[in-house]
Motif scaffolding. Structure first.
Motif, PDB file in Angstrom:
ATOM      1  N   MET A   7       0.852  -1.192   0.000  1.00 15.24           N
ATOM      2  CA  MET A   7       0.000   0.000   0.000  1.00 15.24           C
ATOM      3  C   MET A   7       0.887   1.241   0.000  1.00 15.24           C
ATOM      4  SD  MET A   7      -2.866   1.140   2.780  1.00 15.24           S
ATOM      5  CE  MET A   7      -1.672   1.332   4.077  1.00 15.24           C
ATOM      6  N   VAL A   8       0.595   2.164  -0.894  1.00 14.36           N
ATOM      7  CA  VAL A   8       1.313   3.435  -0.929  1.00 14.36           C
ATOM      8  C   VAL A   8       0.631   4.383   0.031  1.00 14.36           C
ATOM      9  CG1 VAL A   8       2.017   5.384  -2.355  1.00 14.36           C
ATOM     10  CG2 VAL A   8       2.015   3.072  -3.313  1.00 14.36           C
ATOM     11  N   ARG A   9       1.404   4.896   1.013  1.00 16.82           N
ATOM     12  CA  ARG A   9       0.844   5.767   2.030  1.00 16.82           C
ATOM     13  C   ARG A   9       1.117   7.212   1.671  1.00 16.82           C
ATOM     14  NH1 ARG A   9       2.459   5.776   8.418  1.00 16.82           N
ATOM     15  NH2 ARG A   9       0.736   7.087   9.131  1.00 16.82           N
ATOM     16  N   THR A  10       0.085   7.989   1.518  1.00 18.64           N
ATOM     17  CA  THR A  10       0.241   9.408   1.183  1.00 18.64           C
ATOM     18  C   THR A  10      -0.520  10.253   2.195  1.00 18.64           C
ATOM     19  OG1 THR A  10      -1.698   9.389  -0.230  1.00 18.64           O
ATOM     20  CG2 THR A  10       0.407   8.879  -1.276  1.00 18.64           C
ATOM     21  N   GLY A  11      -0.444  11.571   2.033  1.00 17.81           N
ATOM     22  CA  GLY A  11      -1.181  12.468   2.908  1.00 17.81           C
ATOM     23  C   GLY A  11      -0.397  12.807   4.165  1.00 17.81           C
ATOM     24  N   ARG A  12      -1.057  13.431   5.119  1.00 20.17           N
ATOM     25  CA  ARG A  12      -0.405  13.905   6.333  1.00 20.17           C
ATOM     26  C   ARG A  12      -0.103  12.735   7.271  1.00 20.17           C
ATOM     27  NH1 ARG A  12      -1.057  19.397   7.153  1.00 20.17           N
ATOM     28  NH2 ARG A  12      -0.787  19.109   9.367  1.00 20.17           N
ATOM     29  N   ARG A  13       1.052  12.805   7.916  1.00 20.27           N
ATOM     30  CA  ARG A  13       1.443  11.752   8.849  1.00 20.27           C
ATOM     31  C   ARG A  13       1.724  12.329  10.225  1.00 20.27           C
ATOM     32  NH1 ARG A  13       5.774   8.362   5.158  1.00 20.27           N
ATOM     33  NH2 ARG A  13       4.557   8.393   3.242  1.00 20.27           N
ATOM     34  N   GLY A  14       1.157  13.455  10.544  1.00 17.49           N
ATOM     35  CA  GLY A  14       1.355  14.033  11.862  1.00 17.49           C
ATOM     36  C   GLY A  14       2.281  15.227  11.836  1.00 17.49           C
ATOM     37  N   HIS A  17       6.170  14.611  11.543  1.00 18.40           N
ATOM     38  CA  HIS A  17       6.632  14.251  10.201  1.00 18.40           C
ATOM     39  C   HIS A  17       6.688  15.489   9.298  1.00 18.40           C
ATOM     40  CE1 HIS A  17       7.228  11.937   6.553  1.00 18.40           C
ATOM     41  NE2 HIS A  17       6.227  12.604   6.002  1.00 18.40           N
ATOM     42  N   GLU A  18       5.648  16.330   9.390  1.00 21.51           N
ATOM     43  CA  GLU A  18       5.625  17.546   8.570  1.00 21.51           C
ATOM     44  C   GLU A  18       6.800  18.450   8.933  1.00 21.51           C
ATOM     45  OE1 GLU A  18       3.609  17.917   6.159  1.00 21.51           O
ATOM     46  OE2 GLU A  18       2.325  16.205   6.590  1.00 21.51           O
ATOM     47  N   PHE A  19       7.083  18.539  10.247  1.00 17.77           N
ATOM     48  CA  PHE A  19       8.192  19.396  10.677  1.00 17.77           C
ATOM     49  C   PHE A  19       9.528  18.834  10.182  1.00 17.77           C
ATOM     50  CE2 PHE A  19      11.393  20.962  13.618  1.00 17.77           C
ATOM     51  CZ  PHE A  19      11.076  22.315  13.670  1.00 17.77           C
ATOM     52  N   SER A  20       9.677  17.501  10.248  1.00 20.44           N
ATOM     53  CA  SER A  20      10.938  16.913   9.791  1.00 20.44           C
ATOM     54  C   SER A  20      11.125  17.124   8.290  1.00 20.44           C
ATOM     55  CB  SER A  20      10.981  15.428  10.136  1.00 20.44           C
ATOM     56  OG  SER A  20       9.995  14.735   9.396  1.00 20.44           O
ATOM     57  N   MET A  21      10.020  17.073   7.523  1.00 20.77           N
ATOM     58  CA  MET A  21      10.112  17.315   6.084  1.00 20.77           C
ATOM     59  C   MET A  21      10.471  18.770   5.790  1.00 20.77           C
ATOM     60  SD  MET A  21       9.667  14.449   4.602  1.00 20.77           S
ATOM     61  CE  MET A  21       9.395  14.938   2.923  1.00 20.77           C
ATOM     62  N   ALA A  22       9.877  19.688   6.583  1.00 23.51           N
ATOM     63  CA  ALA A  22      10.203  21.110   6.404  1.00 23.51           C
ATOM     64  C   ALA A  22      11.660  21.375   6.774  1.00 23.51           C
ATOM     65  CB  ALA A  22       9.268  21.966   7.262  1.00 23.51           C
ATOM     66  N   PHE A  23      12.125  20.707   7.845  1.00 22.37           N
ATOM     67  CA  PHE A  23      13.528  20.889   8.238  1.00 22.37           C
ATOM     68  C   PHE A  23      14.461  20.325   7.174  1.00 22.37           C
ATOM     69  CE2 PHE A  23      17.371  19.824  10.666  1.00 22.37           C
ATOM     70  CZ  PHE A  23      17.639  21.067  11.219  1.00 22.37           C
ATOM     71  N   ALA A  24      14.062  19.189   6.564  1.00 26.21           N
ATOM     72  CA  ALA A  24      14.864  18.617   5.476  1.00 26.21           C
ATOM     73  C   ALA A  24      14.908  19.585   4.287  1.00 26.21           C
ATOM     74  CB  ALA A  24      14.279  17.281   5.055  1.00 26.21           C
ATOM     75  N   ASP A  25      13.793  20.275   4.053  1.00 25.14           N
ATOM     76  CA  ASP A  25      13.743  21.281   2.983  1.00 25.14           C
ATOM     77  C   ASP A  25      14.726  22.413   3.280  1.00 25.14           C
ATOM     78  OD1 ASP A  25      12.697  23.849   1.710  1.00 25.14           O
ATOM     79  OD2 ASP A  25      11.436  22.370   0.719  1.00 25.14           O
ATOM     80  N   ASN A 268       3.508  23.185   8.232  1.00 23.71           N
ATOM     81  CA  ASN A 268       2.124  22.710   8.139  1.00 23.71           C
ATOM     82  C   ASN A 268       1.523  22.858   6.747  1.00 23.71           C
ATOM     83  OD1 ASN A 268       0.721  21.819  10.796  1.00 23.71           O
ATOM     84  ND2 ASN A 268       2.129  23.432  11.398  1.00 23.71           N
ATOM     85  N   ILE A 269       1.960  23.864   5.984  1.00 26.21           N
ATOM     86  CA  ILE A 269       1.341  24.097   4.673  1.00 26.21           C
ATOM     87  C   ILE A 269       2.283  23.806   3.506  1.00 26.21           C
ATOM     88  CG2 ILE A 269      -0.137  25.881   5.681  1.00 26.21           C
ATOM     89  CD1 ILE A 269       1.499  27.913   4.045  1.00 26.21           C
ATOM     90  N   ARG A 270       3.522  23.350   3.810  1.00 25.26           N
ATOM     91  CA  ARG A 270       4.530  23.179   2.756  1.00 25.26           C
ATOM     92  C   ARG A 270       4.022  22.296   1.614  1.00 25.26           C
ATOM     93  NH1 ARG A 270       8.553  19.830   1.181  1.00 25.26           N
ATOM     94  NH2 ARG A 270       7.697  18.254   2.554  1.00 25.26           N
ATOM     95  N   ARG A 271       3.315  21.226   1.944  1.00 26.82           N
ATOM     96  CA  ARG A 271       2.840  20.302   0.905  1.00 26.82           C
ATOM     97  C   ARG A 271       1.780  20.933   0.006  1.00 26.82           C
ATOM     98  NH1 ARG A 271       3.225  14.773   2.193  1.00 26.82           N
ATOM     99  NH2 ARG A 271       1.104  14.429   1.509  1.00 26.82           N
ATOM    100  N   ARG A 272       1.104  21.957   0.534  1.00 17.37           N
ATOM    101  CA  ARG A 272       0.003  22.548  -0.249  1.00 17.37           C
ATOM    102  C   ARG A 272       0.426  23.766  -1.064  1.00 17.37           C
ATOM    103  NH1 ARG A 272      -2.735  21.468   4.707  1.00 17.37           N
ATOM    104  NH2 ARG A 272      -2.648  23.644   5.328  1.00 17.37           N
ATOM    105  N   ILE A 273       1.629  24.292  -0.797  1.00 23.85           N
ATOM    106  CA  ILE A 273       2.045  25.537  -1.473  1.00 23.85           C
ATOM    107  C   ILE A 273       2.051  25.369  -2.994  1.00 23.85           C
ATOM    108  CG2 ILE A 273       4.009  27.083  -1.855  1.00 23.85           C
ATOM    109  CD1 ILE A 273       4.614  26.884   1.124  1.00 23.85           C
ATOM    110  N   VAL A 274       2.557  24.224  -3.475  1.00 24.45           N
ATOM    111  CA  VAL A 274       2.610  24.007  -4.934  1.00 24.45           C
ATOM    112  C   VAL A 274       1.206  24.056  -5.530  1.00 24.45           C
ATOM    113  CG1 VAL A 274       3.208  22.350  -6.728  1.00 24.45           C
ATOM    114  CG2 VAL A 274       4.747  22.692  -4.798  1.00 24.45           C
ATOM    115  N   HIS A 275       0.220  23.561  -4.785  1.00 20.36           N
ATOM    116  CA  HIS A 275      -1.153  23.569  -5.300  1.00 20.36           C
ATOM    117  C   HIS A 275      -1.768  24.965  -5.284  1.00 20.36           C
ATOM    118  CE1 HIS A 275      -0.984  19.225  -5.319  1.00 20.36           C
ATOM    119  NE2 HIS A 275      -0.563  19.252  -4.063  1.00 20.36           N
ATOM    120  N   TYR A 276      -1.214  25.853  -4.456  1.00 19.60           N
ATOM    121  CA  TYR A 276      -1.705  27.233  -4.447  1.00 19.60           C
ATOM    122  C   TYR A 276      -1.285  27.982  -5.712  1.00 19.60           C
ATOM    123  CZ  TYR A 276      -2.375  26.588   0.632  1.00 19.60           C
ATOM    124  OH  TYR A 276      -2.747  26.143   1.862  1.00 19.60           O
ATOM    125  N   LEU A 277      -0.137  27.551  -6.287  1.00 20.35           N
ATOM    126  CA  LEU A 277       0.481  28.347  -7.360  1.00 20.35           C
ATOM    127  C   LEU A 277      -0.256  28.182  -8.686  1.00 20.35           C
ATOM    128  CD1 LEU A 277       4.191  27.572  -6.442  1.00 20.35           C
ATOM    129  CD2 LEU A 277       2.843  29.571  -5.793  1.00 20.35           C
TER     130      LEU A 277
END
Length: 277
Positions: A7-14, A17-25, A268-277
């Protein structure tokens, strides 16, 4: 035909996780700071392609503004030109840096929508691109400050290391403000007009080309004005004065709280920014 057994897991994971992805960015953007510099340099070069003196046109315009406002206001308010011209020159040059980073920050993500939607580049790369582009422009305008300090003999008492500390504090705060305006403008397209209006209003409420003396010395207009503290942290050392402890406390607190709040929103919104553009 074989069926896929995972199963491919997508979407928010807490939030963590979002903070770690933003820090990786953020960490990835530091690794690509050379790309941010190249993009910023390309922006400046492409803007003035075909021009003879390039960005120095803005320097020339700013120099004329310094001369006009400096001599006019010095005569109107009976202030010695020897003291007022350096004050105005440093104020206008660094106000240009502050206002341009904030206003151009509105387009940091919107202007890079093509690259953001087609590549996996860290988003923060485009924040550094905006900041570095204005640092390049500032490097051209420093000619005005150096020239004025030499002509009016203020260079002897100028404290360059302390002024550099002020510049670092200013840039730390401009970084999170640029990120905040970039995120807000990506989501709401009226934000750039609002930011431009507020910045223009703030210029007249900030002692860019007027002296904060008399009744205004400890007035809330100055004490609660972050732009005043940004200018004071750089201007006072270059004029041979020491900025007040309040200035460093305000700028330090702004940087800590500003980055904390802005980066939390970004995570919190990093994943959605591309969809805003």
């Amino acid at each position: 035909m074989q069926s896929v057994q995972h199963m491919v897991r997508t979407g928010r994971r807490g939030p963590m996780h979002e903070f770690s992805m933003a820090f990786a960015d953020l960490r990835g953007s530091f690794g690509r700071i050379g790309l941010a510099w190249s993009l910023a340099w390309h922006d400046v070069v492409s803007r003035y392609r075909g021009s003879i003196i390039g960005p120095f046109w803005i320097t020339l315009s700013m120099g004329l503004m310094v001369a006009g406002i400096g001599f006019l206001y010095a005569n109107l308010f009976k202030i010695p030109v020897h003291d007022f011209i350096p004050y105005v020159a440093i104020g206008i040059v660094f106000w240009g840096l502050i206002s341009n980073v904030i206003v151009e920050g509105c387009g940091a993500f919107v202007g890079a929508s093509g690259m953001l939607s087609q590549t996996s580049l860290p988003m923060m790369t485009f924040i550094w691109r905006t900041v570095l582009r204005n640092v390049i422009n500032l490097a051209h305008h420093l000619v005005i400050i150096v020239g004025v300090l030499i002509i009016y003999d203020h260079w002897r008492q100028a404290n360059a290391p302390l002024a550099l500390v002020g510049v670092v504090l200013v840039m730390l705060n401009l970084g999170w403000i640029c990120l905040a305006t970039a995120m807000a403008s990506a989501r709401f397209r009226d934000i750039p007009q609002i930011v431009a209006s507020i910045t223009q209003f703030a210029m007249f409420m900030t002692p860019v080309f007027w002296l904060p003396g008399g009744r205004l010395e400890n007035h809330a207009v100055l004490l609660l004005n972050p732009f005043h503290h940004m200018l004071e942290a750089v201007r006072a050392p270059l004029l041979g004065q020491a900025p007040g402890a309040t200035t460093y406390l305000v700028l330090g607190a702004m940087a800590l709280i500003g980055w904390g709040v802005t980066f939390t929103i970004f995570s919190n919104i990093r994943r959605r920014i591309v969809h805003y553009l």
